[in-house]
Write an enzyme that holds these catalytic residues in place. Structure first.
Site, short mmCIF file in Angstrom:
data_model
loop_
_atom_site.label_atom_id
_atom_site.label_comp_id
_atom_site.label_asym_id
_atom_site.label_seq_id
_atom_site.Cartn_x
_atom_site.Cartn_y
_atom_site.Cartn_z
N HIS A 180 -48.73 40.88 0.30
CA HIS A 180 -49.09 39.49 0.57
C HIS A 180 -48.01 38.57 0.02
O HIS A 180 -47.71 38.62 -1.17
CB HIS A 180 -50.42 39.12 -0.09
CG HIS A 180 -51.61 39.71 0.59
ND1 HIS A 180 -52.89 39.36 0.28
CD2 HIS A 180 -51.70 40.62 1.58
CE1 HIS A 180 -53.73 40.04 1.05
NE2 HIS A 180 -53.03 40.81 1.84
N TYR A 198 -58.62 31.50 -3.17
CA TYR A 198 -59.24 31.09 -4.44
C TYR A 198 -59.84 29.71 -4.17
O TYR A 198 -59.10 28.77 -3.88
CB TYR A 198 -58.20 30.97 -5.54
CG TYR A 198 -57.66 32.28 -6.07
CD1 TYR A 198 -56.67 32.99 -5.42
CD2 TYR A 198 -58.16 32.81 -7.28
CE1 TYR A 198 -56.16 34.18 -5.93
CE2 TYR A 198 -57.67 34.00 -7.80
CZ TYR A 198 -56.68 34.68 -7.12
OH TYR A 198 -56.19 35.86 -7.63
N PRO A 252 -60.38 37.75 -15.05
CA PRO A 252 -59.77 38.30 -13.83
C PRO A 252 -59.08 37.28 -12.93
O PRO A 252 -58.40 37.68 -11.99
CB PRO A 252 -60.97 38.94 -13.11
CG PRO A 252 -62.15 38.18 -13.60
CD PRO A 252 -61.85 37.81 -15.01
N LYS A 266 -54.29 39.82 -13.79
CA LYS A 266 -53.25 40.34 -14.67
C LYS A 266 -53.62 41.63 -15.42
O LYS A 266 -52.73 42.28 -15.98
CB LYS A 266 -52.88 39.27 -15.74
CG LYS A 266 -52.11 38.11 -15.19
CD LYS A 266 -50.64 38.45 -14.98
CE LYS A 266 -49.99 37.61 -13.93
NZ LYS A 266 -49.81 38.26 -12.64
N TYR A 282 -48.00 34.41 -11.11
CA TYR A 282 -48.91 35.24 -10.32
C TYR A 282 -48.23 36.52 -9.83
O TYR A 282 -48.80 37.61 -9.93
CB TYR A 282 -49.45 34.42 -9.12
CG TYR A 282 -50.64 35.06 -8.45
CD1 TYR A 282 -51.91 34.96 -9.00
CD2 TYR A 282 -50.50 35.76 -7.26
CE1 TYR A 282 -53.01 35.55 -8.38
CE2 TYR A 282 -51.58 36.35 -6.63
CZ TYR A 282 -52.84 36.24 -7.20
OH TYR A 282 -53.91 36.83 -6.59
C1 PHB Z 1 -59.80 41.73 -6.40
O1 PHB Z 1 -59.46 41.91 -5.22
O2 PHB Z 1 -60.61 42.48 -6.96
C2 PHB Z 1 -59.27 40.58 -7.16
C3 PHB Z 1 -58.31 39.76 -6.58
C4 PHB Z 1 -57.80 38.69 -7.29
C5 PHB Z 1 -58.25 38.43 -8.57
C6 PHB Z 1 -59.19 39.26 -9.15
C7 PHB Z 1 -59.70 40.34 -8.45
O3 PHB Z 1 -57.76 37.37 -9.26
#
Ligand code: PHB
Ligand code: APR
Length: 396
Positions: free
Chosen positions: A75, A203, A295, A299, A390
């Protein structure tokens, strides 16, 4: 009592312990890995899914890039959504071509377990009563397997046993400082048999709280909702989860996640933990045993990989030349990276979650949060700051 001698005793067969064993094996250093859960459990548990560029590069360097190349989803951007609009952050464009790859932590674990089996080096599942001792001298790990007591004597112990392990609690409390922040949020996560409706992660901050759209493969969607840490999963039948997700995620252009059968669901509380230092004598902590991040910044797995990459390099130096200089620098170098990740994860968390625990200030904070996100998506400097953290900085 069965007695075993190895160079590095590794407690914990999650991504940290397995990658450490693999890195050591490539350098001709013997290790013994013990894991208290079953192989099926370790492979099947649903965990993180975002690999930083450096983690992807590491997988390639250690000969485990083939399936990742085939099945991983690269991505080059993510979306941040608020006020009914999605805004794309072009990660690769802002970081000179670095990107993230979606590949489940359990897929990484599967690849590592296979490589371990092929190497012939020991990996014991379903061990009990694990304890460690003498890590100021010649360290020992005691455990039971099939009811029988075992003792592993080693030059070093790697504590890769996660956030509920026994290695950290084995260090005298006066010798470590634990920094902790508990967030007034949890994530309710579901895994869904449905094609992802967006090519990239979303997000989203909504007045009802945070939601995240993610995926595991072209057939599997992963979704999260901010809930209270006291929330009971029994109160969340699928229909309630879907309507809340749709409310928080859908954007004015008509975008919304695809529904499908929910194959897994659970609630995870959020906290930040940093253990200082990351070593004690001949015991070295790595991964979740040494630090936990919320989460939101994705990271956790990547920090674990950076730790074991550094630890394997330092152990290699020791066996090669007898020098302990790199081993002694392991903690300080790791803590610099850890705090950087904590800063970023705490910022992402506070920018994107609705905090209803702060009483009178919450109305102010909601407006401030909106300004924060508007600034983020309108300033190339702000987007670059998010992007470089990120996608992650090179392992150091
Ligand atoms: C996930 O796909 O589990 C996932 C993706 C992004 C995050 C946390 C978990 O920030
Ligand atoms: N003896 C042996 N093994 C143990 C013990 C013990 N006493 N206690 C825990 N373990 C095992 C756990 O069962 C687990 O498989 O140690 C392993 C630790 O693995 P993880 O929890 O996955 O931690 P780590 O390898 O550091 O990876 C960090 O995992 O939780 C995610 O978000 C986190 O993605 C990050 C990654």
């Amino acid at each position: 009592m069965e007695r075993i001698r190895t160079q590095v005793g590794i407690v914990g067969g999650g991504p940290a312990g397995l990658m450490l064993g693999h890195l050591l094996g490539l350098r001709g250093i013997h290790s013994f890995i013990l894991e208290d859960r079953s192989q099926e459990h370790v492979i099947e548990r649903v965990r993180a899914g975002v690999l930083e560029q450096s983690t992807v590069d590491l997988m390639h360097e250690v000969g485990l890039g083939e399936r990742l190349d085939r099945e991983g989803l690269r991505h080059e951007g993510i979306y941040v959504a608020f006020g009914g609009e999605r805004h794309r952050i072009p990660l690769a464009e802002l970081t000179g071509g670095r990107a993230i790859t979606i590949y489940g932590q359990n897929e990484v674990v599967k690849d590592l377990i296979e490589a371990r089996a092929a190497s012939g080096e020991p990996l014991r599942f379903e061990v009990d009563d694990v304890s460690i001792r003498d890590f100021d001298g010649l360290p020992k790990i005691h455990f039971r397997h099939g009811g029988q007591p075992h003792e592993v004597t080693c030059d070093f112990i790697a504590g890769c046993d996660g956030s509920r392990g026994i290695c950290l609690p084995s260090i005298p409390a006066s010798q470590v400082q634990i920094y902790e922040r508990v967030y007034p949020f949890a994530w309710l996560g579901i895994l869904v048999d449905a094609a992802p409706s967006s090519d990239e992660l979303v997000y989203s901050l909504h007045e009802r709280g945070f939601a995240l759209f993610s995926m595991r493969s072209p057939q599997v969607t992963r979704l999260y909702l901010q809930v209270s840490p006291e929330e009971d999963i029994e109160q969340w039948p699928d229909e309630r989860i879907w309507s809340e997700l749709e409310l928080r995620l859908h954007t004015r252009d008509g975008w919304t996640p695809h529904r499908g059968p929910v194959t897994q669901k659970g609630i995870t509380r959020m906290r930040s933990v940093v253990v200082e230092p990351m070593d004690h004598g001949r015991l070295f902590l790595a991964g979740d045993a040494a630090h936990i991040v919320p989460p939101t910044g994705a990271k956790g797995l990547n920090l674990a990989m950076a730790d074991v990459w550094r630890l394997a390099g330092a152990l290699d130096k020791f066996y090669d030349s007898g020098s302990e200089t790199e081993l002694r620098a392991y903690s300080e170098r790791g803590l610099r990276r850890t705090w950087r990740a904590q800063r970023f994860s705490a910022w992402m968390t506070s920018a994107l979650h609705r905090d209803n625990s702060s009483g009178d200030s919450s109305a102010f904070d909601q407006r401030r949060q909106r300004a924060e996100l508007e600034y983020l998506v309108s300033s190339r400097a702000a987007m670059t700051s998010l992007a470089e953290n990120y996608v992650g900085v090179a392992f150091d």
